[in-house]
Enzyme design. Sequence first.
Site, PDB file in Angstrom:
ATOM      1  N   GLY A  52      72.559  46.928  -4.902  1.00 24.06           N
ATOM      2  CA  GLY A  52      73.749  46.118  -4.688  1.00 24.06           C
ATOM      3  C   GLY A  52      74.975  46.955  -4.991  1.00 24.06           C
ATOM      4  O   GLY A  52      75.010  48.143  -4.679  1.00 24.06           O
ATOM      5  N   CYS A  84      68.502  51.846  -6.858  1.00 23.23           N
ATOM      6  CA  CYS A  84      69.851  52.124  -6.377  1.00 23.23           C
ATOM      7  C   CYS A  84      70.883  51.696  -7.424  1.00 23.23           C
ATOM      8  O   CYS A  84      71.027  52.355  -8.446  1.00 23.23           O
ATOM      9  CB  CYS A  84      70.077  51.439  -5.025  1.00 23.23           C
ATOM     10  SG  CYS A  84      71.503  52.076  -4.115  1.00 23.23           S
ATOM     11  N   ARG A 113      77.383  57.954  -8.505  1.00 24.98           N
ATOM     12  CA  ARG A 113      77.442  56.840  -7.578  1.00 24.98           C
ATOM     13  C   ARG A 113      77.759  57.333  -6.164  1.00 24.98           C
ATOM     14  O   ARG A 113      78.469  58.306  -5.976  1.00 24.98           O
ATOM     15  CB  ARG A 113      78.528  55.839  -8.001  1.00 24.98           C
ATOM     16  CG  ARG A 113      78.359  55.222  -9.355  1.00 24.98           C
ATOM     17  CD  ARG A 113      79.605  54.491  -9.841  1.00 24.98           C
ATOM     18  NE  ARG A 113      80.105  53.528  -8.881  1.00 24.98           N
ATOM     19  CZ  ARG A 113      81.198  53.696  -8.150  1.00 24.98           C
ATOM     20  NH1 ARG A 113      81.932  54.807  -8.268  1.00 24.98           N
ATOM     21  NH2 ARG A 113      81.589  52.773  -7.304  1.00 24.98           N
ATOM     22  N   ILE A 142      70.707  53.911   0.766  1.00 25.38           N
ATOM     23  CA  ILE A 142      71.853  53.135   1.244  1.00 25.38           C
ATOM     24  C   ILE A 142      72.953  53.216   0.193  1.00 25.38           C
ATOM     25  O   ILE A 142      72.857  52.611  -0.866  1.00 25.38           O
ATOM     26  CB  ILE A 142      71.469  51.669   1.496  1.00 25.38           C
ATOM     27  CG1 ILE A 142      70.266  51.577   2.459  1.00 25.38           C
ATOM     28  CG2 ILE A 142      72.664  50.885   2.039  1.00 25.38           C
ATOM     29  CD1 ILE A 142      69.692  50.177   2.580  1.00 25.38           C
ATOM     30  N   ARG A 143      73.979  54.002   0.461  1.00 26.92           N
ATOM     31  CA  ARG A 143      75.060  54.237  -0.516  1.00 26.92           C
ATOM     32  C   ARG A 143      74.450  54.541  -1.891  1.00 26.92           C
ATOM     33  O   ARG A 143      74.842  53.974  -2.910  1.00 26.92           O
ATOM     34  CB  ARG A 143      75.996  53.031  -0.591  1.00 26.92           C
ATOM     35  CG  ARG A 143      76.786  52.757   0.665  1.00 26.92           C
ATOM     36  CD  ARG A 143      77.740  51.600   0.467  1.00 26.92           C
ATOM     37  NE  ARG A 143      78.708  51.897  -0.582  1.00 26.92           N
ATOM     38  CZ  ARG A 143      79.392  50.955  -1.238  1.00 26.92           C
ATOM     39  NH1 ARG A 143      79.182  49.694  -0.991  1.00 26.92           N
ATOM     40  NH2 ARG A 143      80.266  51.301  -2.156  1.00 26.92           N
ATOM     41  N   HIS A 179      65.299  52.374  -1.910  1.00 28.72           N
ATOM     42  CA  HIS A 179      64.890  50.975  -1.825  1.00 28.72           C
ATOM     43  C   HIS A 179      63.458  50.822  -1.295  1.00 28.72           C
ATOM     44  O   HIS A 179      63.270  50.489  -0.115  1.00 28.72           O
ATOM     45  CB  HIS A 179      65.830  50.214  -0.898  1.00 28.72           C
ATOM     46  CG  HIS A 179      67.230  50.099  -1.374  1.00 28.72           C
ATOM     47  ND1 HIS A 179      67.681  49.022  -2.102  1.00 28.72           N
ATOM     48  CD2 HIS A 179      68.288  50.923  -1.219  1.00 28.72           C
ATOM     49  CE1 HIS A 179      68.962  49.175  -2.373  1.00 28.72           C
ATOM     50  NE2 HIS A 179      69.353  50.337  -1.863  1.00 28.72           N
ATOM     51  N   GLU A 181      61.608  48.378  -1.745  1.00 23.86           N
ATOM     52  CA  GLU A 181      61.386  46.959  -1.454  1.00 23.86           C
ATOM     53  C   GLU A 181      61.705  46.586  -0.011  1.00 23.86           C
ATOM     54  O   GLU A 181      61.320  45.502   0.453  1.00 23.86           O
ATOM     55  CB  GLU A 181      62.217  46.093  -2.415  1.00 23.86           C
ATOM     56  CG  GLU A 181      63.700  46.055  -2.167  1.00 23.86           C
ATOM     57  CD  GLU A 181      64.448  47.250  -2.725  1.00 23.86           C
ATOM     58  OE1 GLU A 181      65.698  47.247  -2.625  1.00 23.86           O
ATOM     59  OE2 GLU A 181      63.812  48.176  -3.258  1.00 23.86           O
TER      60      GLU A 181
END
Length: 212
Positions: A52, A84, A113, A142-143, A179, A181
């Site tokens: 997130g 993440c 980050r 993702i980022r 990720h 998941e």
Amino acid sequence: MSPASGPRIGVLGIQGDFREHIASLRALGADAVLLRRPEELAALDGVVIPGGESSVMDKLTRSFGLAAPLRDALRSGLPAYGTCAGMIMLAAGLANPIAGQETLGVLDVSVRRNAFGAQNESFEIDIPMPALGERPVHAVFIRAPVVETHGDAVEVLGALPDGRAVAVQQGNILASAFHPEVVAGEDRFHRRFLEIIERAQCSSNGEREPAR
């Protein structure tokens, strides 16, 4: 713990992709539930902090009064898995925090980050991780953050071709910059987390082993 289920795992459900983690854990027989209030911690065998926006998670966990009790529980040995933003939340240090950003400080790593750029620079790569089996892990970034430094007690489970660590474990704390998941059939990190919980429950003195 529910008598008809596996370990009771709280997935931090204030922001991010907590639903995907709940689905992955339930598919493996765990009693996965949302974690939003500090009083829910006492009934848990483990905690997952999902992906997130780490700065938003930080602010919300503090606003909900959850940050300090969660930190205390993790330092007392409650197993945790962060993906993440979850890795950022668990880290002891941030190379590039936003103003006022705090972490839980239970994993002896310093992370950066958004190490790979903006959302449109997300990527996927297969990474060998012998500790999880012969088949490489298909990792979705993702980022995502990256581990810049880590302590001697931290085991690197996986690294990018340039050597930067993206999956680590320290005692009862597991973290990945990517990720698993969201990858169909990739349940090895969640399985490893369930094994960490089982070992914590079976410790010789019957108490949780503190994070090292």
